[in-house]
Design an enzyme around this catalytic site. Sequence first.
Site: not given
Lengths: 327, 327, 327
Positions: A223-224
């Site tokens: 994820a980011h």
Amino acid sequence: MQSEWTLSGIASFLNGTWQGEADLKITGIREIHLAGPGDLTFVANPVYSKYLKTTKASAVIVSRDLQTDFPNLIRVEDPQEAMGKLIPVFLSDRGLQESDRGIHETALIHETAVIGKNVHIGPYSVIGPHCEIGDETTIMAHVTLYDHVIIGKKCTIHAGSVLGSDGFGYTFHKGVFRNIPQRGRVILHDEVEMGAHCTIDRGSLGDTVIGEGCKLDNHVHIAHNVKIGKHCAFAGMSGVAGSAVIGNYCVFGGRVSVNGHIHVADGTQVAAMSGVSKSTKPGEILSGYIARPIHDFRREQAWIRRLPEMGELLNRIKILLKLDKDS
Amino acid sequence: MQSEWTLSGIASFLNGTWQGEADLKITGIREIHLAGPGDLTFVANPVYSKYLKTTKASAVIVSRDLQTDFPNLIRVEDPQEAMGKLIPVFLSDRGLQESDRGIHETALIHETAVIGKNVHIGPYSVIGPHCEIGDETTIMAHVTLYDHVIIGKKCTIHAGSVLGSDGFGYTFHKGVFRNIPQRGRVILHDEVEMGAHCTIDRGSLGDTVIGEGCKLDNHVHIAHNVKIGKHCAFAGMSGVAGSAVIGNYCVFGGRVSVNGHIHVADGTQVAAMSGVSKSTKPGEILSGYIARPIHDFRREQAWIRRLPEMGELLNRIKILLKLDKDS
Amino acid sequence: MQSEWTLSGIASFLNGTWQGEADLKITGIREIHLAGPGDLTFVANPVYSKYLKTTKASAVIVSRDLQTDFPNLIRVEDPQEAMGKLIPVFLSDRGLQESDRGIHETALIHETAVIGKNVHIGPYSVIGPHCEIGDETTIMAHVTLYDHVIIGKKCTIHAGSVLGSDGFGYTFHKGVFRNIPQRGRVILHDEVEMGAHCTIDRGSLGDTVIGEGCKLDNHVHIAHNVKIGKHCAFAGMSGVAGSAVIGNYCVFGGRVSVNGHIHVADGTQVAAMSGVSKSTKPGEILSGYIARPIHDFRREQAWIRRLPEMGELLNRIKILLKLDKDS
């Protein structure tokens, strides 16, 4: 595959020694329990040496000191390494051929992207604006790089992986989710290898970073804003939530989940299917739906199995002591 | 959809009988709890027969012996099978049309690949060197076959699936992961069906094999060297680790994980989200984060729910017996 | 990025106030713990205000009432919203550019598909027969829409997602699985956003529906016939089995599984990695491998951790009371 391989020819190719029939023809390579006449096989892990008694293979590659009376042998220092050398030559038509390397005519490469030397980009892959791809990197078919994805040297990205897609960032406001703009980058350092269908989201503001030498299996989701150190391994279907920080030399089994915003210390190892909910200490070995030290996890699992017995015992005590629930 | 369907016309098409209004116009087909005026619906599972009292459907397909006073009925031997026959005709513009079958002009097929008769290959799919695709097989859009992927007859592969990508094989040596060459094949026997975004890795040396009639839902991951028997079903997001051997007629619920190097015996059934850590016996029914016989799992779960009560009782006993922790 | 940004210039752009050095040059935006000289950062969540003492950032965006003696500040009503406004302008070359919007020349759009105004369709995406795409919707690269996929306005679908693939429906008959035809549709209402590699299966007969404003992260799998209400969020790798019905305002953590045929009531919240096995009540907060109310789950987990201690105590009692297992 070359026209003819013999026991002694392969031994010579592997800088090994042979015993048995020098001119024995080798027509295939197969796993020890599946091999048949004409096949060469190997024992890299001593656990598999039991198959030496039953294998139908014609010859076996073993380590220099393995004791066996199997008739046709090739002895080398490291059978695993020897196989690694032999397979690409023996099965020379398998895998991506050197002669096919290059940028496929259907690959779409944005004019602002910077592509290194001897890069392979497979059919229908899309390389977005301001991407950078280092020398010797291999990108297979149907890969999508959004803009500002920076990939180091000697990386491999398998088919269908998506790098640089928006992270999952929203605020909830007056009954609706509002998008938090995702404008960071993805950075892969050198020698990162990634399986099919991985997704690496761009940072929201800063970068999502995967360190040198990391290996990701298929269906891995990063994820980011995640930062991953060097030489970590992520088995299939594992996932890391936003803003987690992972050290060097961590190993994650299949389908492991890592919580967001935590710090996984260097050398942490996590058993398959576990969920790492909080930061770890260096070298911890964890297991469990909610991961805990593997020793604790196993002890608890053993006790859970004894629960029915404990419950019955407790009941007998309750009766003996004339304890009633409501008393 | 043909210009006009009536109750008696559909009954005739299905070789069934009807009761009620012969000329009743049927304009749609919908689930029993969502159907409205003009809709035909069905009861295949007796559980849904309760909806016969409330459905707003105009007519219902039921089995020959179902008791109901619903006015407009079509009675058939097997309502599920009848629907299977009716739907593609009634909703004739839905799904892949026979007239659209064929090899799309954007599909890239390597010159060494062998393609059978009446094969469909959708847009932007990539078929690598030395692949073989059997007659009547359907490959949808954006599918990637690496080299040496052998697919049987009457198989279906949905969009985005990747077959033949490298397995996750490394040795750890002097602080870095070294790639073990992956040069095996993928073999799908006849009538295998696979959902969207599956990944089937090539064998490292031998083959990854999926047996006849197996069905895989979306996002299923099959690792290198796995051998799967006939007629197994894998629900969405399930995954099998490297070198596992799976027998015939096994059923895996959603998000099941199967450990590597184990043997799952014929007829094993595994509940959703379970992790099969060790080899199974034929016909075992398993459940649990670490899978065990479903009866044991349920008993343990019941005891876990009673833990707070057990703990309190134990505390009362401790006080009663004047047992102090440190004594 | 515009040629030069200053503290006062940014404050003005954000309709905020500033204190400190008006002409301070801002050359980057970064997370507070990673920011360096020249960087602007922000504190949206009070938890991060601790970093105000150590950050090397040159300036910080804070809320109007945050107490701090950090020298260079921009004060706004809502720092998160301010960042949302600033980032796309400050990092103006990041993400999909307005000037690049449009239908890419390699996108394949069936002649029967209906495309709204200002729709973006990225490279190599495939839009099947009878699809409808609403105004202002953005579809990135390598997306596959099968036939009859209806997408509302202002939706976003990231790379590699597959909508409208067949659901996993079979009957088992005389030793083989027989396909139940899947001919329903997929319907996405307005402002649905979907990450990379999601799979949304078509209904078998009716529709698979995702309500207005729902947000799906990467690798989310929604099976056939699922109906999802408005404004739900699904974190990465979550999955919903067939025919489940989900209300409005539900939130699912990463890798959550939802069982088929159940009803998840409005406002249900489910912790990461949980499995929702049965219908829920409005507003329930659930956790666990088999999800239960989060309070119960936590209590049970605490008791599980105390099991070894309980077991030892029970053993002492058994000895004290001279209870033998077989007596």
